[in-house]
Design a protein around this motif. Sequence first.
Motif, mmCIF file in Angstrom:
data_model
loop_
_atom_site.group_PDB
_atom_site.id
_atom_site.type_symbol
_atom_site.label_atom_id
_atom_site.label_comp_id
_atom_site.label_asym_id
_atom_site.label_seq_id
_atom_site.Cartn_x
_atom_site.Cartn_y
_atom_site.Cartn_z
ATOM 1 N N GLU A 172 38.487 48.147 27.888
ATOM 2 C CA GLU A 172 37.384 48.425 28.812
ATOM 3 C C GLU A 172 37.214 49.913 29.113
ATOM 4 O OE1 GLU A 172 40.994 47.600 31.486
ATOM 5 O OE2 GLU A 172 40.190 46.884 29.579
ATOM 6 N N HIS A 173 38.137 50.750 28.645
ATOM 7 C CA HIS A 173 38.021 52.182 28.915
ATOM 8 C C HIS A 173 36.914 52.809 28.074
ATOM 9 C CE1 HIS A 173 42.237 53.113 30.791
ATOM 10 N NE2 HIS A 173 41.490 52.353 31.545
ATOM 11 N N PRO A 174 36.289 53.880 28.582
ATOM 12 C CA PRO A 174 35.273 54.584 27.801
ATOM 13 C C PRO A 174 35.863 55.126 26.496
ATOM 14 C CG PRO A 174 35.221 55.283 30.097
ATOM 15 C CD PRO A 174 36.447 54.455 29.931
ATOM 16 N N VAL A 175 35.003 55.294 25.502
ATOM 17 C CA VAL A 175 35.450 55.772 24.189
ATOM 18 C C VAL A 175 36.163 57.114 24.310
ATOM 19 C CG1 VAL A 175 34.686 56.505 21.899
ATOM 20 C CG2 VAL A 175 33.638 54.508 22.969
ATOM 21 N N ASP A 176 35.641 58.013 25.143
ATOM 22 C CA ASP A 176 36.251 59.332 25.284
ATOM 23 C C ASP A 176 37.680 59.234 25.804
ATOM 24 O OD1 ASP A 176 33.973 60.508 24.358
ATOM 25 O OD2 ASP A 176 33.289 61.259 26.301
ATOM 26 N N ARG A 177 37.922 58.296 26.717
ATOM 27 C CA ARG A 177 39.271 58.139 27.264
ATOM 28 C C ARG A 177 40.215 57.597 26.193
ATOM 29 N NH1 ARG A 177 41.693 59.149 32.344
ATOM 30 N NH2 ARG A 177 43.768 58.285 32.285
ATOM 31 N N ILE A 178 39.762 56.594 25.442
ATOM 32 C CA ILE A 178 40.592 56.043 24.375
ATOM 33 C C ILE A 178 40.890 57.096 23.322
ATOM 34 C CG2 ILE A 178 40.687 54.330 22.510
ATOM 35 C CD1 ILE A 178 39.036 52.466 24.263
ATOM 36 N N ALA B 207 48.614 61.441 22.326
ATOM 37 C CA ALA B 207 49.863 60.773 21.962
ATOM 38 C C ALA B 207 50.174 60.868 20.473
ATOM 39 C CB ALA B 207 49.805 59.301 22.383
ATOM 40 N N SER B 208 49.301 61.524 19.707
ATOM 41 C CA SER B 208 49.487 61.635 18.246
ATOM 42 C C SER B 208 49.698 60.257 17.622
ATOM 43 C CB SER B 208 50.669 62.552 17.929
ATOM 44 O OG SER B 208 50.464 63.854 18.437
ATOM 45 N N VAL B 209 48.838 59.326 17.995
ATOM 46 C CA VAL B 209 48.953 57.957 17.484
ATOM 47 C C VAL B 209 48.724 57.937 15.973
ATOM 48 C CG1 VAL B 209 47.852 55.686 17.501
ATOM 49 C CG2 VAL B 209 48.351 56.851 19.660
ATOM 50 N N ARG B 210 49.654 57.317 15.257
ATOM 51 C CA ARG B 210 49.556 57.247 13.796
ATOM 52 C C ARG B 210 48.673 56.090 13.346
ATOM 53 N NH1 ARG B 210 52.998 59.238 9.702
ATOM 54 N NH2 ARG B 210 52.664 58.174 7.707
ATOM 55 N N LEU B 211 48.762 54.974 14.080
ATOM 56 C CA LEU B 211 48.038 53.755 13.704
ATOM 57 C C LEU B 211 47.711 52.982 14.957
ATOM 58 C CD1 LEU B 211 47.243 51.655 11.380
ATOM 59 C CD2 LEU B 211 49.498 50.656 11.804
ATOM 60 N N VAL B 212 46.503 52.442 15.036
ATOM 61 C CA VAL B 212 46.120 51.575 16.149
ATOM 62 C C VAL B 212 46.096 50.131 15.658
ATOM 63 C CG1 VAL B 212 44.290 50.925 17.765
ATOM 64 C CG2 VAL B 212 44.765 53.343 17.324
ATOM 65 N N VAL B 213 46.808 49.264 16.371
ATOM 66 C CA VAL B 213 46.814 47.842 16.060
ATOM 67 C C VAL B 213 45.807 47.147 16.971
ATOM 68 C CG1 VAL B 213 48.189 45.735 15.959
ATOM 69 C CG2 VAL B 213 49.233 47.930 15.359
ATOM 70 N N GLU B 214 44.830 46.512 16.360
ATOM 71 C CA GLU B 214 43.807 45.771 17.114
ATOM 72 C C GLU B 214 44.276 44.328 17.276
ATOM 73 O OE1 GLU B 214 39.834 48.014 15.396
ATOM 74 O OE2 GLU B 214 40.890 46.560 14.134
ATOM 75 N N THR B 215 44.334 43.871 18.522
ATOM 76 C CA THR B 215 44.824 42.518 18.788
ATOM 77 C C THR B 215 43.685 41.601 19.198
ATOM 78 O OG1 THR B 215 45.284 42.953 21.124
ATOM 79 C CG2 THR B 215 47.027 43.479 19.534
ATOM 80 N N ASP B 216 43.915 40.302 18.979
ATOM 81 C CA ASP B 216 42.926 39.284 19.341
ATOM 82 C C ASP B 216 41.555 39.666 18.783
ATOM 83 O OD1 ASP B 216 44.786 37.590 20.930
ATOM 84 O OD2 ASP B 216 44.905 39.392 22.153
ATOM 85 N N ALA B 217 40.513 39.663 19.625
ATOM 86 C CA ALA B 217 39.168 39.955 19.114
ATOM 87 C C ALA B 217 38.738 41.389 19.398
ATOM 88 C CB ALA B 217 38.159 38.982 19.728
ATOM 89 N N THR C 17 38.241 45.374 19.003
ATOM 90 C CA THR C 17 38.079 46.308 17.890
ATOM 91 C C THR C 17 38.009 47.726 18.420
ATOM 92 O OG1 THR C 17 35.670 46.055 17.949
ATOM 93 C CG2 THR C 17 36.897 44.619 16.443
ATOM 94 N N LEU C 18 38.511 48.645 17.638
ATOM 95 C CA LEU C 18 38.524 50.044 18.018
ATOM 96 C C LEU C 18 37.102 50.585 18.041
ATOM 97 C CD1 LEU C 18 40.816 52.136 18.574
ATOM 98 C CD2 LEU C 18 40.470 52.921 16.232
ATOM 99 N N HIS D 199 43.453 52.114 11.590
ATOM 100 C CA HIS D 199 43.613 50.936 12.451
ATOM 101 C C HIS D 199 43.729 49.685 11.582
ATOM 102 C CE1 HIS D 199 39.277 49.931 11.917
ATOM 103 N NE2 HIS D 199 39.135 51.251 11.908
ATOM 104 N N GLU D 200 44.458 48.693 12.103
ATOM 105 C CA GLU D 200 44.705 47.440 11.383
ATOM 106 C C GLU D 200 44.639 46.283 12.364
ATOM 107 O OE1 GLU D 200 45.356 46.871 8.195
ATOM 108 O OE2 GLU D 200 45.994 48.797 7.334
ATOM 109 N N ARG D 201 44.178 45.132 11.873
ATOM 110 C CA ARG D 201 44.209 43.914 12.678
ATOM 111 C C ARG D 201 45.640 43.391 12.725
ATOM 112 N NH1 ARG D 201 40.214 43.692 15.700
ATOM 113 N NH2 ARG D 201 40.975 41.625 16.216
ATOM 114 N N LEU D 202 46.077 42.958 13.882
ATOM 115 C CA LEU D 202 47.441 42.443 14.029
ATOM 116 C C LEU D 202 47.704 41.295 13.064
ATOM 117 C CD1 LEU D 202 49.290 40.052 15.577
ATOM 118 C CD2 LEU D 202 50.175 42.385 15.421
#
Length: 590
Positions: free
Chosen positions: A89-95, A102-112, A114-115, A123-126
């Motif tokens: 629910e956070h704004p795109v800029d915050r995400i 945090a230097s995130v290497r990969l985002v895991v999308e859970t349930d429904a 999407t990034l 990014h990858e689906r769980l």
Amino acid sequence: MGEHFEGVATAFERRVRLHPDKIAIRDPRGSATFDEVWSESNRVAAALRARGVERGSAVGILGVGSRDSIVAMLGSWIVGAHVVPLAPEHPVDRISGTVSAASVRLVVETDAYTLPSGVAPAHERLRQLVEQGQPADQETVPADLADATAYVLFTSGSTGVPKGVCVPQGALCALALRDSPTRLSADDTFLVHTTLTFDPSMLEIWSALLVGAGVLCAPGSGLSLRSTADLLGDDRVTVAVLTPAVFALMVERYPQAIAGLRRLIVGGDIMPVGQARAAKSLCPDVDIVNCYGPTENTVISTAFRLQEWDGTGDAVPIGVAVAGATAHVVDADFRPTAPGVVGELVLGGDRLADGYLQDPATTHARFIPDPFSSLPGARLYRTGDRAARRADGVLEFHGRADLEVKVRGVRVNLTEVESAVGSDPAVAEVVAVPVGSGHERRVVAFVRAADDVDGPDAKGIRTRVAERVPAYLVPDHITFVEEFPLTGSSKVDRDALADRVGVLEHGDGTPQEPSTEDLAAFWLRRTGSDPRAGESFFDAGGNSLDLIRFIDDVGATYGIELGFEDVYGVASFDELRQLVIAAAGERRDG
């Protein structure tokens, strides 16, 4: 380090061996046993390794508390990576800002979930990770992960920029497994309903699973009061955590929902004393625990059982240090204060966070050597909170000493609010102040408009700010001033600004007939202002908790249930009135 300071996967695997077929997780999509969760997590770990994730890597997790997000966390920890929760629910800029910081290497999308577009990393689906991962037959969890970072949570920062708190795996395990008033039994089921970006979610999930208890995951976060009450009333739920604001509403509106719990943990802000007394009377068999603790000390530092409270005084104590934490009240010279004397609350023990992500200066300032401990490397965390210790050792909370405040259970630094509002082109200067107290606290931004602005527009500023930052950083009110009052030292007099506002209170009358006049009375009661054309509930001065109250008023009076998300999106009183009329018509037709 003390007892139970170990890696999360090591502790979880022990539970898998003890009861592999026991149900660990129930969520809207079904259930999973401990063995199933472990198997899926190892497959995720293998898939992450194949994508270059290793110890020290940051893995973003987009979602809410669910089987998917729990598997994503555990899989990351098996590898030795740390997780960075991302709120859908956070704004795109915050995400995007969190992912970058945090230097995130990969985002895991859970349930429904999407990034959002524009967020850079892979990014990858769980579920794809679960399907593709191929763990080695004899693969074992490394034994040295207790000191590895478990998660990084971003809290409101004094520079106007959120700061990432790095919490080690061992601290989370120690909280879950050490004896304390919040420790669960294997027979419990903990309700998971807190957004993952706030650390009570870690308590909900891992204090249950690591002792062999189960979790029941809510269908999302930001639920209406009635929906939360329904979940609390589920016969399977025995333990839950609520912020003081929601606790107060629950005691007022749905006390029967918490009466069937074995334990209710309340934390995140000051427990309202009136509702605490009422809960003690209405729910005598529930073990209600008032907890205090910053993210920097892994969720809970002190705890106090209401069963031990005589109900006197104007505040509920925050108790004594628990689960290996230490707590000292010191004066300006860092000497322990005498009983009853207010001083700074400093925390120690082995559950302290490692510090702030890529911010050694702030880490050095807030995490200091512990002069009260003989253990090598022992540290203290300077909370910025004020407290007093009673003669019996029990702590009483006396508020914050700086600009960081709790608003509706969320820690907010007023400097960050000022940074968000001050970046608007219509704003020349801004000072944010809290008004009210406890669960009724709000933030008011006093604004001096830019010289080239013709007719300053508070609604427009709040709307633009809300597009860039999370809702808890959007001030509840914006008030325009020509100049700011100053103290004798030429600093802005925040107390004088707060006095201009006063405390906003709500009435007690409840309208009985579904009319425009009655709905307007609800609106006035919950926002503090009369309905005006084109002005939304939030522009009128309401906040999300006020909206929950409004929805519950309508439900209790008219016998209809409004969806929080539907009501949240309406742009004016007229739209809200039409929504209520339509819902009432559906009820009659049904």
